[in-house]
Design an enzyme around this catalytic site. Sequence first.
Site, PDB file in Angstrom:
ATOM      1  N   SER A 248      19.033  36.934 -31.430  1.00 51.79           N
ATOM      2  CA  SER A 248      20.152  36.989 -30.495  1.00 51.79           C
ATOM      3  C   SER A 248      21.273  36.017 -30.838  1.00 51.79           C
ATOM      4  O   SER A 248      22.455  36.342 -30.673  1.00 51.79           O
ATOM      5  CB  SER A 248      19.660  36.713 -29.071  1.00 51.79           C
ATOM      6  OG  SER A 248      18.663  37.625 -28.697  1.00 51.79           O
ATOM      7  N   HIS A 300      22.309  31.863 -27.506  1.00 52.58           N
ATOM      8  CA  HIS A 300      23.389  32.826 -27.280  1.00 52.58           C
ATOM      9  C   HIS A 300      24.745  32.131 -27.305  1.00 52.58           C
ATOM     10  O   HIS A 300      25.679  32.566 -27.994  1.00 52.58           O
ATOM     11  CB  HIS A 300      23.215  33.504 -25.925  1.00 52.58           C
ATOM     12  CG  HIS A 300      22.093  34.482 -25.877  1.00 52.58           C
ATOM     13  ND1 HIS A 300      21.729  35.140 -24.720  1.00 52.58           N
ATOM     14  CD2 HIS A 300      21.243  34.925 -26.833  1.00 52.58           C
ATOM     15  CE1 HIS A 300      20.718  35.941 -24.965  1.00 52.58           C
ATOM     16  NE2 HIS A 300      20.394  35.825 -26.236  1.00 52.58           N
TER      17      HIS A 300
END
Length: 320
Positions: A248, A300
């Site tokens: 991610s 993230h």
Amino acid sequence: MRQLGTLAARHAERFAAAVRTRGIATDLRPEADGRVGVWINNEDQLAAARHEFEAFEAEPTAARFDSPPSSVAVDEIPSQPTKPGPLDRGPAWRRLPVTCGLIGASVVVCLALWFGNEWPGNEFGARTRQAMSIASYQIVAVQGLPRPEWDGLNDIRSGQIWRLVTPIFPHAGPVSLHLPLNMAWLWLLGGAVETVRGSWRLAMLVLVSAIASNLAEYYFDFGFGFDLANGLKSDVGLNPNPLFLGMSGVVTALFGFIWMRARLIPRSGFMMPRDMVVWMLIFLLACVAGMFGPIANVAHGVGLLTGMLLGAAPRLWRGA
């Protein structure tokens, strides 16, 4: 192949014919807004082609751009390019070796992780997880609850530097959507970067964003949640933990890179629809709010910022 920009249809053929006499080959491709995209075939000629394009934009009727008319009129340009574009040449593993390699490595690691312990007398899955983690660890019981126990980042300091990157390959599963969603985004975004910027630049972007997001996720926690019993709760601060995994952070870095290039450098060859930006930011905020359970929010965020900085770097450098 790189896009120089777009021109009105009546100017695109004039420009292409003029630079053709200078030995610069171009492709003309209709755009959705009715203009014509001008693409340079040979990136070794990119600097010269951009110089000509900027001069043409400034004065499209200049005598230096007079040339014999092309045998193909602008309004006869087919809706699809007559030459195969960068996404049409050969099998995917040849066109996008880094993107396909990352996807293949992730799938292989996940299969070993998920099913490696199914074979009698084999703990291959557990050993794979240990080898891929940022630090080797043991699970011990603390007040009846399982907790990781590890020796900081001494594995990396002793020479196991691959651990700075390899946490991107394992994913939760096999019933989770963690792997398929990340691989879909990697194919879309990584493929775009590799097509426009090349394999080596994609590899370096993945390497930098993986190291940055993995280290940040290891050292910090950040997230908020709400439950009926306890109300708003937060988990913010310095809290080292080796139990994180997934692509991610790299995916958000690729997103941030393309977003900034498309917004700040229109001729970069990238595009990022506004709707995609809105939905990605909504998704990231939902992750921070705890709507999807335990999420690597720091990875993230740091991945996104890393990609945005690298994407904006040419504009920031020129503006410094």
